[in-house]
Design an enzyme around this catalytic site. Structure first.
Site, PDB file in Angstrom:
ATOM      1  N   ASP A  12     111.639  94.762  58.830  1.00 10.08           N
ATOM      2  CA  ASP A  12     110.965  93.460  58.691  1.00 10.08           C
ATOM      3  C   ASP A  12     109.551  93.500  58.082  1.00 10.08           C
ATOM      4  OD1 ASP A  12     113.304  92.784  60.000  1.00 10.08           O
ATOM      5  OD2 ASP A  12     112.344  91.888  61.759  1.00 10.08           O
ATOM      6  N   LYS A 110     119.250  89.677  59.301  1.00  9.28           N
ATOM      7  CA  LYS A 110     119.628  89.412  60.691  1.00  9.28           C
ATOM      8  C   LYS A 110     118.934  88.149  61.168  1.00  9.28           C
ATOM      9  CE  LYS A 110     115.846  92.350  62.172  1.00  9.28           C
ATOM     10  NZ  LYS A 110     115.002  91.291  62.773  1.00  9.28           N
ATOM     11  N   CYS A 155     111.108  93.858  67.092  1.00 11.94           N
ATOM     12  CA  CYS A 155     112.270  94.318  66.314  1.00 11.94           C
ATOM     13  C   CYS A 155     112.369  95.836  66.211  1.00 11.94           C
ATOM     14  CB  CYS A 155     112.277  93.637  64.954  1.00 11.94           C
ATOM     15  SG  CYS A 155     112.624  91.865  65.143  1.00 11.94           S
TER      16      CYS A 155
HETATM   17  C1  VGL Z   1     110.216  89.714  65.061  1.00 22.46           C
HETATM   18  C2  VGL Z   1     109.630  88.063  66.528  1.00 22.46           C
HETATM   19  C3  VGL Z   1     110.534  87.202  65.958  1.00 22.46           C
HETATM   20  C4  VGL Z   1     110.000  91.126  64.586  1.00 22.46           C
HETATM   21  C5  VGL Z   1     111.146  88.869  64.480  1.00 22.46           C
HETATM   22  O1  VGL Z   1     110.320  91.427  63.422  1.00 22.46           O
HETATM   23  O2  VGL Z   1     109.499  91.936  65.404  1.00 22.46           O
HETATM   24  N1  VGL Z   1     109.478  89.308  66.088  1.00 22.46           N
HETATM   25  N2  VGL Z   1     111.293  87.616  64.927  1.00 22.46           N
END
Ligand code: VGL
Ligand code: ZN
Length: 202
Positions: A12, A110, A155
């Site tokens: 991410d 995702k 994540c």
């Molecule tokens: C994430 C919160 C919501 C992350 C993704 O990538 O850690 N955190 N969505």
């Protein structure tokens, strides 16, 4: 490195998790040069992308009266409510401009089902619905994983715990991660990862 096929899993590294983004992680962009440099050391390179429809149930905006960073209960358990982030097709959902995405063999998205969040790169937050990443890694003969990216305590942590449970040797390179750190969530995540046999490396 030990024998076996090694994969770098980059979690991410998207604009919304970097300074100026909708769910900015402090210094989230600082890890990009380190990640780019690491890519050449791995036979398999996977990038993940948080990828939500605009009406995603993890968004506080979908819960009247709720504020971001509160908690609600979903059919699959507790869910933190987030500011709207990584909405499919928006600039915030794109990878950071400096990330060497051309080096990736595989990009996995995702969190695209509106009613369920997916922190982990392996399973959605019901811990049962697979993303397909395990099948991909197995079919490429991967046994060792190094995880880097955003955010350490969400994540990255969920991915590391699932990977350990699936039988991979897992290392999290903390220098190439940054955390959100909600109410001690970073220390809790570090403890849970160590407990699960994940190696935390500087
Ligand atoms: C994430 C919160 C919501 C992350 C993704 O990538 O850690 N955190 N969505
Ligand atoms: Zn998300």
């Amino acid at each position: 490195m030990q024998p076996g096929t090694h994969a770098l899993i980059v979690i991410d590294v998207q604009n919304d998790f970097c300074p100026g983004g909708k769910l900015a992680v402090t210094d989230g962009d600082r890890i990009v040069p380190r990640i780019n440099a690491l890519m050449k050391d791995f036979q398999v390179k996977v990038l993940t992308q948080d990828w939500h429809p605009a009406d995603h149930a993890s968004f506080a905006s979908q819960h009247p009266g709720a504020a971001p960073f509160g908690v609600t209960t979903m059919p699959y358990g507790e869910q933190v409510l987030w500011p709207d982030h990584c909405v499919i097709g928006t600039p915030g959902a794109a990878f950071h401009d400096d990330l060497h995405t051309d080096g990736a063999d595989m990009i996995i998205r995702k969190g695209f089902r509106s009613q369920i969040d997916s922190y982990s790169a392996f399973f959605e937050n019901d811990h049962a619905t697979p993303t397909g990443l395990d099948g991909y890694l197995r079919s490429r003969g991967v046994e060792q994983l190094m995880l880097v990216g955003l955010a350490t305590d969400f994540c990255v942590q969920y991915s590391a715990l699932d990977a350990a449970r699936l039988g991979y040797d897992v290392t999290v390179l903390e220098d190439a991660c940054r955390a959100i750190d909600l109410d001690g969530s970073l220390e809790a995540a570090r403890g849970a990862m160590v407990e699960a046999g994940v190696v935390l490396e500087g």
